[in-house]
Design a protein around this motif. Structure first.
Motif, PDB file in Angstrom:
ATOM      1  N   LEU A  66      -2.343  12.754   2.700  1.00  0.00           N
ATOM      2  CA  LEU A  66      -2.210  13.159   1.656  1.00  0.00           C
ATOM      3  C   LEU A  66      -3.452  13.661   1.544  1.00  0.00           C
ATOM      4  N   ALA A  67      -3.357  14.658   0.059  1.00  0.00           N
ATOM      5  CA  ALA A  67      -4.136  16.167  -0.053  1.00  0.00           C
ATOM      6  C   ALA A  67      -4.951  15.941  -0.922  1.00  0.00           C
ATOM      7  N   ARG A  68      -5.957  15.877  -0.401  1.00  0.00           N
ATOM      8  CA  ARG A  68      -7.130  15.698  -0.416  1.00  0.00           C
ATOM      9  C   ARG A  68      -8.060  16.289  -2.654  1.00  0.00           C
TER      10      ARG A  68
ATOM     11  N   ALA B 282      -2.569  19.850  -2.817  1.00  0.00           N
ATOM     12  CA  ALA B 282      -1.562  19.172  -2.656  1.00  0.00           C
ATOM     13  C   ALA B 282      -0.687  20.005  -3.041  1.00  0.00           C
ATOM     14  N   ALA B 283      -0.865  21.560  -4.124  1.00  0.00           N
ATOM     15  CA  ALA B 283      -0.421  22.384  -4.631  1.00  0.00           C
ATOM     16  C   ALA B 283      -0.045  23.552  -2.839  1.00  0.00           C
ATOM     17  N   ASP B 284      -0.680  24.050  -2.610  1.00  0.00           N
ATOM     18  CA  ASP B 284      -1.151  24.547  -1.225  1.00  0.00           C
ATOM     19  C   ASP B 284       0.186  23.713  -0.274  1.00  0.00           C
TER      20      ASP B 284
ATOM     21  N   THR C 115       0.757  -1.265  -0.055  1.00  0.00           N
ATOM     22  CA  THR C 115      -0.102   0.311   0.094  1.00  0.00           C
ATOM     23  C   THR C 115       0.950   1.171   0.003  1.00  0.00           C
ATOM     24  N   LEU C 116       2.170   1.158   1.149  1.00  0.00           N
ATOM     25  CA  LEU C 116       2.669   2.215   0.634  1.00  0.00           C
ATOM     26  C   LEU C 116       3.594   2.182  -0.700  1.00  0.00           C
ATOM     27  N   GLN C 117       3.881   1.159  -1.159  1.00  0.00           N
ATOM     28  CA  GLN C 117       4.843   1.737  -2.369  1.00  0.00           C
ATOM     29  C   GLN C 117       3.869   2.369  -3.440  1.00  0.00           C
ATOM     30  N   ASP C 118       2.181   1.814  -3.442  1.00  0.00           N
ATOM     31  CA  ASP C 118       1.603   2.293  -4.598  1.00  0.00           C
ATOM     32  C   ASP C 118       1.409   3.940  -4.060  1.00  0.00           C
ATOM     33  N   ALA C 119       1.466   4.125  -2.783  1.00  0.00           N
ATOM     34  CA  ALA C 119       0.978   5.956  -2.853  1.00  0.00           C
ATOM     35  C   ALA C 119       2.097   6.441  -3.216  1.00  0.00           C
ATOM     36  N   THR C 120       3.557   5.756  -2.703  1.00  0.00           N
ATOM     37  CA  THR C 120       4.928   6.744  -3.468  1.00  0.00           C
ATOM     38  C   THR C 120       5.171   6.494  -4.295  1.00  0.00           C
TER      39      THR C 120
ATOM     40  N   PRO D 232       3.304  14.933  -4.623  1.00  0.00           N
ATOM     41  CA  PRO D 232       4.558  15.523  -3.856  1.00  0.00           C
ATOM     42  C   PRO D 232       4.396  15.583  -2.984  1.00  0.00           C
ATOM     43  N   GLU D 233       2.896  15.418  -1.807  1.00  0.00           N
ATOM     44  CA  GLU D 233       3.035  15.341   0.016  1.00  0.00           C
ATOM     45  C   GLU D 233       4.627  14.917   0.180  1.00  0.00           C
ATOM     46  N   PHE D 234       4.255  13.461  -0.726  1.00  0.00           N
ATOM     47  CA  PHE D 234       5.571  12.826  -0.130  1.00  0.00           C
ATOM     48  C   PHE D 234       6.808  13.358  -0.578  1.00  0.00           C
ATOM     49  N   HIS D 235       7.025  14.107  -1.337  1.00  0.00           N
ATOM     50  CA  HIS D 235       8.660  14.570  -1.923  1.00  0.00           C
ATOM     51  C   HIS D 235       8.883  15.825  -0.895  1.00  0.00           C
ATOM     52  N   VAL D 236       8.045  16.765  -0.741  1.00  0.00           N
ATOM     53  CA  VAL D 236       7.293  17.671   0.701  1.00  0.00           C
ATOM     54  C   VAL D 236       8.296  16.691   1.798  1.00  0.00           C
ATOM     55  N   SER D 237       7.633  15.689   2.346  1.00  0.00           N
ATOM     56  CA  SER D 237       8.070  14.936   3.363  1.00  0.00           C
ATOM     57  C   SER D 237       9.973  14.530   2.989  1.00  0.00           C
ATOM     58  N   GLN D 238      10.204  14.353   1.804  1.00  0.00           N
ATOM     59  CA  GLN D 238      11.679  13.610   2.280  1.00  0.00           C
ATOM     60  C   GLN D 238      12.604  14.332   2.327  1.00  0.00           C
ATOM     61  N   LEU D 239      11.889  15.973   1.280  1.00  0.00           N
ATOM     62  CA  LEU D 239      12.521  17.184   2.042  1.00  0.00           C
ATOM     63  C   LEU D 239      12.755  17.489   3.405  1.00  0.00           C
ATOM     64  N   ALA D 240      11.842  17.323   3.946  1.00  0.00           N
ATOM     65  CA  ALA D 240      11.796  17.527   6.064  1.00  0.00           C
ATOM     66  C   ALA D 240      12.509  16.014   6.462  1.00  0.00           C
ATOM     67  N   VAL D 241      12.663  15.212   5.954  1.00  0.00           N
ATOM     68  CA  VAL D 241      13.520  14.274   6.161  1.00  0.00           C
ATOM     69  C   VAL D 241      15.237  14.764   6.483  1.00  0.00           C
TER      70      VAL D 241
END
Length: 322
Positions: free
Chosen positions: A207-209, A214-216, A116-121, A155-164
């Motif tokens: 995740l954004a709805r 997501a852009a915000d 499930t996580l793989q599909d989302a990312t 892109p929510e995960f991309h900014v999460s990776q920036l946070a990491v």
């Protein structure tokens, strides 16, 4: 697992990074100069674990929860740590080994959860405005992350990776987080590991709805990265966890500078308080059959909707261990 000093992207990334969602941030850094890239964790070696064990001390927040003659434990974590934290303190270790099952927010050892996580990312990316995507690519390159990764996943995960990556610059790594230590100790002792919620439940909170939301999220996250004090909230949270300063965790809303608007408060309620009733129900179900060590992010322990108060309302006796 929220903007400003500890934004929604911080909690989301740290809540999920130990599950492997941010593996690229940890293992696929590009070949930019070492001085400009986030430091990378080294795999836990025998020497690292022995050194951590020699200076092991209790960190975080631990409660004994009791009902119907059975004791379980509730442990407030953060999802990233330092190499010297890669060992449980004596009271946490003793409490874990009094229980029959380790319960994490999600069971990252479950192949279905991993899928499930793989599909989302790894799924199709959302469309972002061109200028926003350009800004994201610039921030991505500054953290030495592989450019091709931006072509897939939310892109929510991309900014999460920036946070990491930002956390790594402070010496905090998901690889050394409390969940990693607990998993290692439990799997080594053949203790079952279960999830308190499904991966989809957690993803729905993170995740954004919509494309606009997501852009915000991306726009706010990138703006935050430019703030001179952007790292102070995460550093303060880590320090409070390390020193067992629960009063500072309880005062989070006063110092985080992250609950200033209706949107920010709604996001926090959805990601933290909104998940707590389901987490409490799952702990209650497990406790009916076995003593459980439930490890959940520390912010889930705070306030009238925090897990200690919710479980107390279910008839548990709640005793703070530390």
């Amino acid at each position: 697992m929220l903007q400003r000093t500890l934004s929604r992207r911080h909690i989301a990334s740290l809540a999920l990074a130990f599950a492997g969602l941010c593996a690229a941030a940890n293992s696929n850094a590009a070949s930019a100069g070492a001085g400009s890239c986030p430091p990378q964790p080294t795999p836990p070696s025998r020497e690292l674990m022995l050194k951590a064990q020699q200076q092991a001390t209790d960190r975080g927040f631990l409660w004994r929860i009791s009902r119907n003659g059975r004791d379980s434990y509730l442990y407030g974590t953060i999802h990233a740590g330092r190499p010297e934290w890669f060992a449980l303190g004596p009271r946490a270790e003793a409490s874990l080994f009094r229980t029959g099952v380790l319960a994490l927010e999600i069971d990252v050892t479950d192949p279905a959860v991993q899928s499930t996580l793989q599909d989302a990312t790894q799924g199709p990316p959302r469309a972002l405005p061109a200028e926003l995507m350009q800004s994201l690519r610039a921030a991505w390159a500054a953290e030495c992350l592989p450019a091709a990764d931006l072509d897939r996943g939310a892109p929510e995960f991309h900014v999460s990776q920036l946070a990491v990556a930002q956390a790594q610059r402070q010496g905090l790594f998901p690889l050394y987080g409390a969940e990693s230590v607990l998993l290692m100790r439990s799997l080594g002792g053949q203790r079952p590991v279960v999830g308190l919620e499904t991966a989809q439940t957690q993803l729905s909170a993170i995740l954004a709805r919509s494309d606009d939301e997501a852009a915000d999220m991306v726009r706010e996250a990138l703006a935050e990265l430019q703030r001179p004090k952007a790292n102070q909230g995460l550093a303060r949270l880590a320090r409070a966890w390390e020193t067992r300063d629960f009063k500072d965790i309880e005062a989070y809303a006063e110092w985080c500078d992250c609950l200033n608007s209706p949107n920010e408060r709604e996001a926090y309620a959805r990601l933290v308080d909104g998940r707590n009733p389901g987490l409490a129900d799952a702990i209650e179900r497990l406790h009916a059959d076995v003593s459980v060590f439930a490890a959940v992010g520390a912010l889930h322990m705070v306030g009238p909707q925090g897990l200690p108060r919710l479980l107390q309302g279910k008839g548990f006796k709640i005793e703070r261990v530390y």
